[in-house]
Scaffold this motif. Sequence first.
Motif, PDB file in Angstrom:
ATOM      1  N   PRO B  34       0.796  -1.242   0.000  1.00 12.18           N
ATOM      2  CA  PRO B  34       0.000   0.000   0.000  1.00 12.18           C
ATOM      3  C   PRO B  34       0.826   1.288   0.000  1.00 12.18           C
ATOM      4  O   PRO B  34       0.301   2.348  -0.354  1.00 12.18           O
ATOM      5  N   VAL B  35       2.103   1.224   0.381  1.00 11.73           N
ATOM      6  CA  VAL B  35       2.884   2.463   0.416  1.00 11.73           C
ATOM      7  C   VAL B  35       4.009   2.514  -0.613  1.00 11.73           C
ATOM      8  O   VAL B  35       4.499   3.593  -0.928  1.00 11.73           O
ATOM      9  N   ARG B  36       4.431   1.378  -1.139  1.00  9.27           N
ATOM     10  CA  ARG B  36       5.604   1.345  -2.015  1.00  9.27           C
ATOM     11  C   ARG B  36       5.220   0.998  -3.452  1.00  9.27           C
ATOM     12  O   ARG B  36       4.269   0.265  -3.678  1.00  9.27           O
ATOM     13  N   PHE B  37       6.027   1.457  -4.388  1.00  5.54           N
ATOM     14  CA  PHE B  37       5.747   1.147  -5.790  1.00  5.54           C
ATOM     15  C   PHE B  37       7.014   1.237  -6.624  1.00  5.54           C
ATOM     16  O   PHE B  37       8.024   1.795  -6.198  1.00  5.54           O
ATOM     17  N   ILE B  38       6.925   0.669  -7.820  1.00  2.00           N
ATOM     18  CA  ILE B  38       7.955   0.811  -8.845  1.00  2.00           C
ATOM     19  C   ILE B  38       7.409   1.763  -9.905  1.00  2.00           C
ATOM     20  O   ILE B  38       6.234   1.701 -10.249  1.00  2.00           O
ATOM     21  N   SER B  39       8.254   2.624 -10.423  1.00  2.00           N
ATOM     22  CA  SER B  39       7.803   3.502 -11.487  1.00  2.00           C
ATOM     23  C   SER B  39       8.977   3.874 -12.385  1.00  2.00           C
ATOM     24  O   SER B  39      10.074   3.331 -12.246  1.00  2.00           O
ATOM     25  N   ASN B  40       8.715   4.747 -13.346  1.00  3.63           N
ATOM     26  CA  ASN B  40       9.732   5.256 -14.267  1.00  3.63           C
ATOM     27  C   ASN B  40       9.674   6.764 -14.241  1.00  3.63           C
ATOM     28  O   ASN B  40       8.619   7.350 -14.055  1.00  3.63           O
ATOM     29  N   HIS B  41      10.796   7.373 -14.538  1.00  6.35           N
ATOM     30  CA  HIS B  41      10.803   8.823 -14.686  1.00  6.35           C
ATOM     31  C   HIS B  41       9.980   9.210 -15.901  1.00  6.35           C
ATOM     32  O   HIS B  41      10.153   8.661 -16.981  1.00  6.35           O
ATOM     33  N   SER B  42       9.078  10.135 -15.732  1.00  3.06           N
ATOM     34  CA  SER B  42       8.336  10.699 -16.855  1.00  3.06           C
ATOM     35  C   SER B  42       7.565  11.894 -16.347  1.00  3.06           C
ATOM     36  O   SER B  42       6.707  11.769 -15.474  1.00  3.06           O
ATOM     37  N   SER B  43       7.860  13.054 -16.906  1.00  6.00           N
ATOM     38  CA  SER B  43       7.150  14.266 -16.492  1.00  6.00           C
ATOM     39  C   SER B  43       5.791  14.372 -17.165  1.00  6.00           C
ATOM     40  O   SER B  43       4.923  15.098 -16.710  1.00  6.00           O
ATOM     41  N   GLY B  44       5.624  13.653 -18.273  1.00  4.10           N
ATOM     42  CA  GLY B  44       4.395  13.793 -19.055  1.00  4.10           C
ATOM     43  C   GLY B  44       4.412  14.965 -20.017  1.00  4.10           C
ATOM     44  O   GLY B  44       3.492  15.119 -20.832  1.00  4.10           O
ATOM     45  N   LEU B  45       5.454  15.809 -19.951  1.00  8.41           N
ATOM     46  CA  LEU B  45       5.493  17.039 -20.757  1.00  8.41           C
ATOM     47  C   LEU B  45       5.339  16.756 -22.246  1.00  8.41           C
ATOM     48  O   LEU B  45       4.575  17.414 -22.946  1.00  8.41           O
ATOM     49  N   GLN B  46       6.096  15.753 -22.767  1.00  8.92           N
ATOM     50  CA  GLN B  46       6.059  15.496 -24.204  1.00  8.92           C
ATOM     51  C   GLN B  46       4.697  14.984 -24.642  1.00  8.92           C
ATOM     52  O   GLN B  46       4.143  15.438 -25.638  1.00  8.92           O
ATOM     53  N   GLY B  47       4.149  14.038 -23.903  1.00 10.73           N
ATOM     54  CA  GLY B  47       2.845  13.486 -24.261  1.00 10.73           C
ATOM     55  C   GLY B  47       1.731  14.521 -24.206  1.00 10.73           C
ATOM     56  O   GLY B  47       0.858  14.575 -25.089  1.00 10.73           O
ATOM     57  N   TYR B  48       1.757  15.359 -23.161  1.00  7.46           N
ATOM     58  CA  TYR B  48       0.733  16.390 -23.034  1.00  7.46           C
ATOM     59  C   TYR B  48       0.848  17.412 -24.167  1.00  7.46           C
ATOM     60  O   TYR B  48      -0.154  17.909 -24.677  1.00  7.46           O
ATOM     61  N   ALA B  49       2.086  17.741 -24.545  1.00  6.65           N
ATOM     62  CA  ALA B  49       2.272  18.687 -25.646  1.00  6.65           C
ATOM     63  C   ALA B  49       1.728  18.101 -26.943  1.00  6.65           C
ATOM     64  O   ALA B  49       1.101  18.804 -27.754  1.00  6.65           O
ATOM     65  N   ILE B  50       1.950  16.815 -27.157  1.00  6.66           N
ATOM     66  CA  ILE B  50       1.440  16.159 -28.368  1.00  6.66           C
ATOM     67  C   ILE B  50      -0.088  16.131 -28.360  1.00  6.66           C
ATOM     68  O   ILE B  50      -0.737  16.436 -29.358  1.00  6.66           O
ATOM     69  N   ALA B  51      -0.660  15.778 -27.221  1.00  8.24           N
ATOM     70  CA  ALA B  51      -2.127  15.772 -27.123  1.00  8.24           C
ATOM     71  C   ALA B  51      -2.687  17.150 -27.457  1.00  8.24           C
ATOM     72  O   ALA B  51      -3.674  17.279 -28.208  1.00  8.24           O
ATOM     73  N   GLY B  52      -2.039  18.183 -26.922  1.00  5.58           N
ATOM     74  CA  GLY B  52      -2.511  19.546 -27.187  1.00  5.58           C
ATOM     75  C   GLY B  52      -2.372  19.939 -28.655  1.00  5.58           C
ATOM     76  O   GLY B  52      -3.267  20.555 -29.227  1.00  5.58           O
ATOM     77  N   ALA B  53      -1.238  19.556 -29.264  1.00  7.83           N
ATOM     78  CA  ALA B  53      -0.998  19.914 -30.667  1.00  7.83           C
ATOM     79  C   ALA B  53      -1.995  19.212 -31.594  1.00  7.83           C
ATOM     80  O   ALA B  53      -2.435  19.781 -32.607  1.00  7.83           O
ATOM     81  N   LEU B  54      -2.357  17.978 -31.257  1.00  4.76           N
ATOM     82  CA  LEU B  54      -3.336  17.253 -32.080  1.00  4.76           C
ATOM     83  C   LEU B  54      -4.734  17.854 -31.908  1.00  4.76           C
ATOM     84  O   LEU B  54      -5.478  18.025 -32.890  1.00  4.76           O
ATOM     85  N   ALA B  55      -5.075  18.181 -30.657  1.00  4.80           N
ATOM     86  CA  ALA B  55      -6.404  18.763 -30.398  1.00  4.80           C
ATOM     87  C   ALA B  55      -6.520  20.128 -31.077  1.00  4.80           C
ATOM     88  O   ALA B  55      -7.596  20.484 -31.576  1.00  4.80           O
ATOM     89  N   ALA B  56      -5.397  20.870 -31.128  1.00  6.83           N
ATOM     90  CA  ALA B  56      -5.424  22.189 -31.777  1.00  6.83           C
ATOM     91  C   ALA B  56      -5.686  22.058 -33.270  1.00  6.83           C
ATOM     92  O   ALA B  56      -6.074  23.034 -33.928  1.00  6.83           O
ATOM     93  N   ARG B  57      -5.488  20.877 -33.830  1.00  2.31           N
ATOM     94  CA  ARG B  57      -5.769  20.623 -35.246  1.00  2.31           C
ATOM     95  C   ARG B  57      -7.123  19.935 -35.441  1.00  2.31           C
ATOM     96  O   ARG B  57      -7.396  19.396 -36.504  1.00  2.31           O
ATOM     97  N   GLY B  58      -7.903  19.921 -34.392  1.00  2.70           N
ATOM     98  CA  GLY B  58      -9.272  19.442 -34.541  1.00  2.70           C
ATOM     99  C   GLY B  58      -9.494  17.986 -34.173  1.00  2.70           C
ATOM    100  O   GLY B  58     -10.614  17.483 -34.261  1.00  2.70           O
ATOM    101  N   ALA B  59      -8.414  17.262 -33.762  1.00  4.78           N
ATOM    102  CA  ALA B  59      -8.583  15.847 -33.425  1.00  4.78           C
ATOM    103  C   ALA B  59      -9.378  15.690 -32.131  1.00  4.78           C
ATOM    104  O   ALA B  59      -9.350  16.555 -31.257  1.00  4.78           O
ATOM    105  N   ASP B  60     -10.071  14.572 -32.060  1.00  6.32           N
ATOM    106  CA  ASP B  60     -10.773  14.162 -30.836  1.00  6.32           C
ATOM    107  C   ASP B  60      -9.767  13.345 -30.019  1.00  6.32           C
ATOM    108  O   ASP B  60      -9.614  12.147 -30.225  1.00  6.32           O
ATOM    109  N   VAL B  61      -9.052  14.005 -29.113  1.00 10.91           N
ATOM    110  CA  VAL B  61      -7.927  13.372 -28.428  1.00 10.91           C
ATOM    111  C   VAL B  61      -8.369  12.754 -27.111  1.00 10.91           C
ATOM    112  O   VAL B  61      -9.006  13.412 -26.289  1.00 10.91           O
ATOM    113  N   ARG B  62      -8.017  11.478 -26.929  1.00  9.18           N
ATOM    114  CA  ARG B  62      -8.251  10.768 -25.670  1.00  9.18           C
ATOM    115  C   ARG B  62      -6.890  10.547 -25.027  1.00  9.18           C
ATOM    116  O   ARG B  62      -6.113   9.697 -25.461  1.00  9.18           O
ATOM    117  N   LEU B  63      -6.613  11.330 -23.993  1.00 12.99           N
ATOM    118  CA  LEU B  63      -5.307  11.296 -23.341  1.00 12.99           C
ATOM    119  C   LEU B  63      -5.365  10.351 -22.143  1.00 12.99           C
ATOM    120  O   LEU B  63      -5.980  10.654 -21.125  1.00 12.99           O
TER     121      LEU B  63
END
Lengths: 229, 229
Positions: B34-63
Amino acid sequence: EILAAVRSTLSGGTGLRGCRIIVTAGPTVEPIDPVRFISNHSSGLQGYAIAGALAARGADVRLVSGPVFLPTPPSVQRIDVRTAEEMKAACLAQLPADAAICVAAVSDWRPETVSSRKMKKTAEAPPVLSLRENPDILATLSHVAKRPALVVGFAAETDDLQSHAEQKRRRKGCDWLLANDVSRHPFGGQKNQVLFLTENGTESWPEMTKPALAEQLAERVVAFFQKQD
Amino acid sequence: EILAAVRSTLSGGTGLRGCRIIVTAGPTVEPIDPVRFISNHSSGLQGYAIAGALAARGADVRLVSGPVFLPTPPSVQRIDVRTAEEMKAACLAQLPADAAICVAAVSDWRPETVSSRKMKKTAEAPPVLSLRENPDILATLSHVAKRPALVVGFAAETDDLQSHAEQKRRRKGCDWLLANDVSRHPFGGQKNQVLFLTENGTESWPEMTKPALAEQLAERVVAFFQKQD
């Protein structure tokens, strides 16, 4: 929130002027390889609130913090760290101190070996992760030569809260231990409910917001140092 | 930043109107207890920028997003997940889709067993963590019955970038793969530099900001669907 702000202002002051207090907060992050790590849930909210409440009373607060997304409270000196080893070294570097309040969720273990290259997924069986024990920062600060007059720990438990907490306070050698049941108050929440353990016994504090708990603890710290004078 | 904003506005438009695009972003978090986990480094910055760029072109983006501290881009529908299993299920639930762009740093492995109670530190040896393989979301989306017309992956490598990336693109079965050397561009940074691999070969894109890379990739997606018409 208005009440909390008023209380914070009223209860601020100079009760801890001249006291240096180390506060640890946030998680530690233990690398497996350049991309993977082991960590613990910890928003840092409780530790940051405590650091702020102590600084508002005039303490010279050294906040040794794992990676969190929180602003540094006013007048607090923040030292950023990632691993438990780094957190321990940063705490020891702040000694001598009058008090140490260990709120950080320190990883008990870290991978035995850290790969300098990203571990590849292969057709073979997944890797087995051998762990080794991390330094116990609370126990270290409780037994160090220049021990702070007051050492306080936090314990997150999921079961058998009181008995685990009593054992932990004795084993660590700290003066006070605040134990909370994280199965009932999930990580990242705004509220907290703790048992407050000292050598004189256990108090059950009511559920309250993390800032309110920080205020209550800070008042106890003020009272402790008033008695010392 | 002003330039990026101007470019974003100029390059927005309706090129992806009517396209549903799945974007994954952020890390996954795999519980140990319940308190410990394994993960990877990822800020999400690149993915969020891509989602935004696609939505700005009219795509129906599911992030489909692991835990990050980022605002959801305008007009993007965000689905929050924690584990790789949850991320896979959330992606499959968005099908049929015209494209899937997998930017998330998915944990390759998760603990074989998850303890429902916090594992206690004992006097004995530290635990050994047996891992098992997580679902491969990029490979799954590349081979699913209702496969999107365009499946794009990201690969974070620390060495031998081109050869690892070529192998990975073929093995996963995706159309395009963007590979970056995370030893040279650390996680959480504002810039990125990638190799862009397709079945036709490899382009080496210059270093640019993550929003600029998102714009460039979005333009390639627009061109892909224009050619399809």
